[in-house]
Write a protein that holds these residues in place. Structure first.
Motif, short mmCIF file in Angstrom:
data_model
loop_
_atom_site.label_atom_id
_atom_site.label_comp_id
_atom_site.label_asym_id
_atom_site.label_seq_id
_atom_site.Cartn_x
_atom_site.Cartn_y
_atom_site.Cartn_z
N GLU A 103 98.70 -31.95 -20.04
CA GLU A 103 98.99 -31.19 -18.83
C GLU A 103 98.80 -32.05 -17.57
O GLU A 103 98.02 -32.99 -17.56
N HIS A 104 99.53 -31.71 -16.53
CA HIS A 104 99.42 -32.34 -15.22
C HIS A 104 98.86 -31.30 -14.25
O HIS A 104 99.41 -30.21 -14.12
N LEU A 105 97.78 -31.64 -13.58
CA LEU A 105 97.16 -30.73 -12.61
C LEU A 105 97.45 -31.21 -11.21
O LEU A 105 97.36 -32.41 -10.92
N ARG A 106 97.77 -30.28 -10.32
CA ARG A 106 98.10 -30.62 -8.93
C ARG A 106 97.21 -29.82 -7.98
O ARG A 106 97.66 -28.86 -7.36
N PRO A 107 95.94 -30.19 -7.86
CA PRO A 107 95.07 -29.47 -6.91
C PRO A 107 95.52 -29.74 -5.49
O PRO A 107 96.08 -30.80 -5.18
N THR A 108 95.29 -28.79 -4.62
CA THR A 108 95.65 -28.97 -3.22
C THR A 108 94.43 -29.23 -2.34
O THR A 108 94.57 -29.76 -1.24
N ARG A 109 93.24 -28.86 -2.85
CA ARG A 109 92.02 -29.08 -2.07
C ARG A 109 90.89 -29.46 -3.03
O ARG A 109 90.87 -29.05 -4.18
N ALA A 110 89.94 -30.26 -2.53
CA ALA A 110 88.83 -30.70 -3.38
C ALA A 110 87.69 -31.18 -2.51
O ALA A 110 87.88 -31.55 -1.35
N TYR A 111 86.48 -31.18 -3.08
CA TYR A 111 85.29 -31.76 -2.45
C TYR A 111 85.14 -31.36 -0.99
O TYR A 111 85.56 -32.05 -0.07
N GLY A 112 84.54 -30.21 -0.78
CA GLY A 112 84.38 -29.71 0.58
C GLY A 112 85.63 -29.06 1.11
O GLY A 112 85.80 -28.93 2.32
N ASP A 113 86.54 -28.68 0.19
CA ASP A 113 87.78 -28.00 0.56
C ASP A 113 88.71 -28.86 1.40
O ASP A 113 89.48 -28.38 2.22
N HIS A 114 88.64 -30.19 1.20
CA HIS A 114 89.56 -31.10 1.88
C HIS A 114 90.93 -31.06 1.19
O HIS A 114 91.02 -30.96 -0.02
N PRO A 115 92.01 -31.19 1.95
CA PRO A 115 93.33 -31.27 1.33
C PRO A 115 93.51 -32.59 0.59
O PRO A 115 93.09 -33.65 1.08
N VAL A 116 94.07 -32.53 -0.60
CA VAL A 116 94.35 -33.72 -1.39
C VAL A 116 95.77 -33.63 -1.93
O VAL A 116 96.34 -32.55 -2.03
N SER A 117 96.31 -34.79 -2.30
CA SER A 117 97.70 -34.81 -2.78
C SER A 117 97.85 -35.57 -4.09
O SER A 117 98.96 -35.82 -4.53
N TYR A 118 96.74 -35.93 -4.73
CA TYR A 118 96.85 -36.61 -6.01
C TYR A 118 97.11 -35.61 -7.14
O TYR A 118 96.97 -34.40 -6.98
N GLU A 119 97.47 -36.15 -8.30
CA GLU A 119 97.61 -35.36 -9.52
C GLU A 119 96.65 -35.90 -10.57
O GLU A 119 96.24 -37.06 -10.52
N SER A 120 96.28 -35.06 -11.52
CA SER A 120 95.51 -35.49 -12.68
C SER A 120 96.37 -35.31 -13.93
O SER A 120 97.06 -34.30 -14.07
#
Length: 215
Positions: free
Chosen positions: A154-171
């Motif tokens: 699976e590919h995960l596309r979070p939009t926010r992480a670590y203190g609710d900061h916006p992120v654009s990476y995928e896992s």
């Protein structure tokens, strides 16, 4: 070599979350017993072998942990902000900005490579390039420890992480069998494979691989 497009998203995202990530990521001493044991085993294997590179070192906590275990280690990360934090926290160690897809390390220079939760942002089509760099830079007999999230492709596309900061990476969560296969195709011999089920509210399996470059 043209930089892979995914690296810009990874770099920008981790630059954005760096300070909160450094505060929130656990100290190595706080990891579960199996993870601590695997790091200790890797340290024992590599301490006599010469330089070790912690690739995707983040704020340097695991790098410093290995150094305390007697490993001649330095850190590399694609995020300049992470490297700034690592240098500030551990000024006695060497940290540089760099990418696993094109390491500024000579052929056969390393006695060991640690890739600790740092390859799951790499799209699967780029993993052969990354693992080829591992093989190129390891000396014959050199050791690799790769640990990270695994799954069923699976590919995960979070939009926010670590203190609710916006992120654009995928896992990208590959099956453990596929990771082992890609390491083998890169010329590395896998000796140990440990898959851990999520605990304490975690959602993902993790996999740890020990491998070496044949003489």
């Amino acid at each position: 070599m043209t930089e892979p497009s995914h690296l810009a998203a990874v770099r920008e995202s981790y630059d954005t979350v760096a300070a909160d990530y450094a505060r929130r990521v656990p100290e190595p001493a706080e990891l579960d017993p199996v993870s601590r044991a695997m790091l200790a085993a890797f340290a024992e294997l590599t301490a006599p072998l010469g330089p070790v590179a912690d690739l995707g070192c983040g704020p340097g906590k695991v790098t410093a942990h290995l150094a305390a275990l007697g490993v001649p280690v330095s850190g590399v990360d694609v995020s300049p902000r992470m490297i700034e934090l690592a240098r500030a926290a551990y000024p006695e160690l060497r940290f540089t900005v760099g990418s696993m897809t094109a390491l500024d390390i000579a052929d056969g220079e390393l006695g060991g490579i640690l890739a600790y939760y740092s390859t799951h942002h790499t799209p699967p089509q780029w993993l052969p390039t990354v693992f080829a760099e591992f093989h190129r830079t390891l000396a014959p007999g050199g050791r690799l420890m790769l640990a990270g999230h695994v799954g069923n492709g699976e590919h995960l596309r979070p939009t926010r992480a670590y203190g609710d900061h916006p992120v654009s990476y995928e896992s990208h969560l590959l099956p453990p069998e596929r990771i082992a296969e890609l390491l083998h195709e890169a010329g590395l011999v896998v000796t140990t494979r440990v898959v851990q089920e999520p605990e304490g509210g975690g959602k993902r399996q993790s996999g740890t691989f020990l491998a070496y470059k044949p003489q």
